[in-house]
Motif scaffolding. Sequence first.
Motif, short mmCIF file in Angstrom:
data_model
loop_
_atom_site.label_atom_id
_atom_site.label_comp_id
_atom_site.label_asym_id
_atom_site.label_seq_id
_atom_site.Cartn_x
_atom_site.Cartn_y
_atom_site.Cartn_z
N GLU A 25 -6.60 16.08 15.48
CA GLU A 25 -7.01 16.62 14.17
C GLU A 25 -6.27 17.92 13.88
O GLU A 25 -5.92 18.19 12.73
N PHE A 32 -10.79 14.09 9.34
CA PHE A 32 -11.37 12.78 9.59
C PHE A 32 -11.52 12.53 11.09
O PHE A 32 -12.56 12.09 11.54
N LEU A 33 -10.50 12.83 11.85
CA LEU A 33 -10.57 12.60 13.29
C LEU A 33 -11.61 13.50 13.96
O LEU A 33 -12.08 13.18 15.04
N TRP A 35 -14.65 13.91 13.09
CA TRP A 35 -15.94 13.23 13.16
C TRP A 35 -15.94 12.17 14.26
O TRP A 35 -16.93 12.00 14.96
N ILE A 36 -14.82 11.49 14.42
CA ILE A 36 -14.73 10.50 15.49
C ILE A 36 -14.69 11.22 16.84
O ILE A 36 -15.29 10.76 17.81
N ALA A 69 -19.93 7.51 15.27
CA ALA A 69 -18.76 7.84 14.46
C ALA A 69 -19.06 7.65 12.98
O ALA A 69 -18.70 8.50 12.15
N VAL A 70 -19.74 6.57 12.64
CA VAL A 70 -20.10 6.33 11.24
C VAL A 70 -21.07 7.40 10.75
O VAL A 70 -20.92 7.95 9.66
N PHE A 72 -21.61 10.50 11.97
CA PHE A 72 -20.95 11.80 11.87
C PHE A 72 -20.04 11.85 10.63
O PHE A 72 -19.98 12.86 9.94
N THR A 73 -19.33 10.76 10.36
CA THR A 73 -18.44 10.73 9.20
C THR A 73 -19.23 10.83 7.90
O THR A 73 -18.86 11.60 6.99
N LEU A 74 -20.32 10.10 7.79
CA LEU A 74 -21.14 10.17 6.58
C LEU A 74 -21.78 11.55 6.41
O LEU A 74 -21.82 12.09 5.30
N GLY A 76 -20.64 14.42 7.64
CA GLY A 76 -19.58 15.37 7.32
C GLY A 76 -19.12 15.24 5.89
O GLY A 76 -18.87 16.23 5.21
N ARG A 77 -19.02 14.01 5.42
CA ARG A 77 -18.60 13.80 4.03
C ARG A 77 -19.65 14.33 3.06
O ARG A 77 -19.32 14.91 2.04
#
Length: 152
Positions: A25, A32-33, A35-36, A69-70, A72-74, A76-77
């Motif tokens: 990242e 994006f990375l 959050w993963i 991962a999903v 954390f991504t949601l 964070g977004r």
Amino acid sequence: MIARIIAELGPWSWWILGMLLLAAELLMPGVFLVWIGLAALATGALSLLLWDFAVWAWQVQALFFAVAAVLFTLAGRRYYGRTDVGSDEPLLNQRGASLIGRTATLAEPIREGRGRIRLDDTFWIVSGPDLAAGTQVRVVASNGRDLTVDEA
């Protein structure tokens, strides 16, 4: 070979993956990375507690990682995706639009619908009704670099 490395590293393999993703990242910014990577670190933290249990097989770890991962991504977004902050200068990069409503004196007469005015330190091409030089005009519209004026 990969299975042997993961077995030898144990729960630390998730920590290594998380750190590699966070380092990636830094090299390829895009938020994006991260959050993963955080999902991999969370899986590694849970693996430290559950590594010796039979229920914590690699399939469960992979499923937990994918769900984390999903999530954390949601999250964070949702948290960082708020870009509706108003600007104190909304027309900053729209110079022509910021001139609407201003008055100026014609530097050159408007003949056949074309003329010039001076606003601040710039001469602008204007269109409007035929008027003599020196006439006060008001900017009523902007089309890119051309302004439309009416007599003030």
